[in-house]
Scaffold this active site. Structure first.
Site, short mmCIF file in Angstrom:
data_model
loop_
_atom_site.label_atom_id
_atom_site.label_comp_id
_atom_site.label_asym_id
_atom_site.label_seq_id
_atom_site.Cartn_x
_atom_site.Cartn_y
_atom_site.Cartn_z
N ASP A 144 -7.34 1.35 -25.28
CA ASP A 144 -7.57 1.71 -24.12
C ASP A 144 -7.28 2.34 -23.30
O ASP A 144 -6.85 4.24 -23.54
CB ASP A 144 -5.60 0.83 -23.68
CG ASP A 144 -5.96 -1.11 -23.51
OD1 ASP A 144 -6.88 -1.45 -23.87
OD2 ASP A 144 -5.19 -1.73 -22.98
N ARG B 71 -1.00 -8.42 -21.35
CA ARG B 71 -1.97 -8.09 -22.56
C ARG B 71 -1.33 -7.16 -23.17
O ARG B 71 -1.51 -6.96 -24.30
CB ARG B 71 -3.15 -7.68 -22.04
CG ARG B 71 -3.60 -6.41 -20.80
CD ARG B 71 -4.84 -6.55 -20.45
NE ARG B 71 -5.19 -5.65 -21.55
CZ ARG B 71 -5.74 -4.62 -21.74
NH1 ARG B 71 -5.25 -3.59 -21.98
NH2 ARG B 71 -6.63 -4.45 -23.15
N PRO C 270 0.95 -1.08 -0.10
CA PRO C 270 0.04 -0.31 0.38
C PRO C 270 1.33 1.39 0.00
O PRO C 270 0.76 2.12 -0.90
CB PRO C 270 -0.79 -0.10 1.62
CG PRO C 270 -0.72 -1.27 2.00
CD PRO C 270 0.49 -2.39 0.93
N GLU D 253 2.46 -7.52 8.08
CA GLU D 253 2.53 -6.32 8.54
C GLU D 253 3.37 -6.05 7.56
O GLU D 253 3.76 -5.22 7.28
CB GLU D 253 3.01 -5.88 9.74
CG GLU D 253 1.88 -6.05 11.52
CD GLU D 253 0.73 -5.26 11.11
OE1 GLU D 253 -0.36 -5.81 10.52
OE2 GLU D 253 0.73 -4.15 10.41
N1 J9N Z 1 -2.51 -1.42 -2.79
C1 J9N Z 1 -2.21 -2.22 -1.78
C2 J9N Z 1 -1.67 -3.28 -2.05
C3 J9N Z 1 -1.55 -4.12 -0.66
C4 J9N Z 1 -0.65 -5.33 -0.32
C5 J9N Z 1 0.42 -5.84 -1.37
C6 J9N Z 1 0.18 -6.68 0.18
C7 J9N Z 1 0.24 -7.66 1.39
S1 J9N Z 1 -1.06 -6.08 1.34
N2 J9N Z 1 -2.93 -3.44 -0.41
N3 J9N Z 1 -3.06 -2.48 -1.18
#
Ligand code: J9N
Length: 247
Positions: A173, A158, A89, A116
């Site tokens: 696209d 793709r 994230p 985590e």
């Molecule tokens: N964008 C996004 C990636 C993730 C994760 C990747 C690995 C564990 S959580 N969550 N949201």
């Protein structure tokens, strides 16, 4: 193109056997290997995580299994050097442009983190011998990287020449390079011409290619203004004519 995936849930990648990706693998366009991280554990419980230093909730993925897995999957002595792609994230946003960049590379290794996250020293040590990209799929949190890697592999594959049949196109696209590049795709229609008393827009049946192109652009502008107005700011003003400004 070689794709290696390291995960504690190899079964997540069964979908890569089906549809276009399965065909591309069988055609030799994609060489996909899935590796179980636990293959590089040496204890009875095949441990891959532990409590975080500094305290806090959850568990952190241990560096040792990752280090050994990356040594095995991408040995420093390898002829080529892969790009390590780690979904998280807290990474750089994954975009169509990034997918196109990746599609042009010969070898990608995807690390699927869980819990985590992965001990930071794994990234730092890997970065001494290969490019390491931390990539986010959006501002939401998944339980693990596997689904994110599936999404990225589909978006990247793709774009690999030959993977999509010639009946499918990537040139128009949404977000594909070109004058319309930052516009969302407009609505699409197919037979029958009337369905549940709803007719296909006349212009699409007119055969007037100029009028059809104009209608499609107007609809793309309209949808972009409605759903993603911030993308309009990216448009080159020169690409907009006075008619566009009225849409
Ligand atoms: N964008 C996004 C990636 C993730 C994760 C990747 C690995 C564990 S959580 N969550 N949201």
């Amino acid at each position: 193109m070689r794709l290696d995936i390291i995960t504690i849930f190899p079964e997540y990648f069964a979908p890569l056997e089906v549809s276009l990706l399965g065909k591309a693998r069988r055609a030799g366009l994609l060489d996909v290997s899935v590796h179980d991280l636990r293959s590089w554990t040496h204890d009875r419980h095949r441990t891959v995580d532990d409590t975080p230093y500094g305290g806090g909730p959850g568990m952190v993925m241990k560096p040792e299994p990752w280090g050994e897995a990356l040594d095995a999957v991408a040995p420093p002595t390898a002829e080529a050097t892969p790009r390590l792609v780690v979904p998280t994230p807290s990474g750089r946003p994954f975009t169509q442009a990034m997918a196109a960049e990746y599609a042009a590379r010969p070898w990608l290794v995807f690390a699927c983190g869980r819990y985590e996250g992965i001990d930071r020293r794994v990234y730092d040590e890997a970065a001494t011998r290969m490019p390491v990209d931390e990539v986010s799929l959006g501002d939401f949190v998944l339980a693990g990287g596997e689904v994110a890697v599936l999404v990225m592999i589909e978006a990247i594959s793709r774009l690999v020449p030959g993977v999509l049949g010639n009946r499918e196109s990537v040139t128009d696209d949404s977000f594909a390079p070109g004058a319309m590049e930052s516009l969302l795709e407009g609505p699409v229609y197919t037979k029958p011409p009337v369905w549940r008393e709803r007719a296909v827009p006349d212009v699409l049946l007119s055969g007037h290619h100029g009028a059809i192109a104009r209608w499609r652009r107007d609809e793309a502008l309209r949808r972009t203004a409605a759903h993603r107005p911030e993308l309009l700011a990216r448009l080159d003003p020169a690409a907009l004519d006075k008619h566009d400004r009225k849409v």
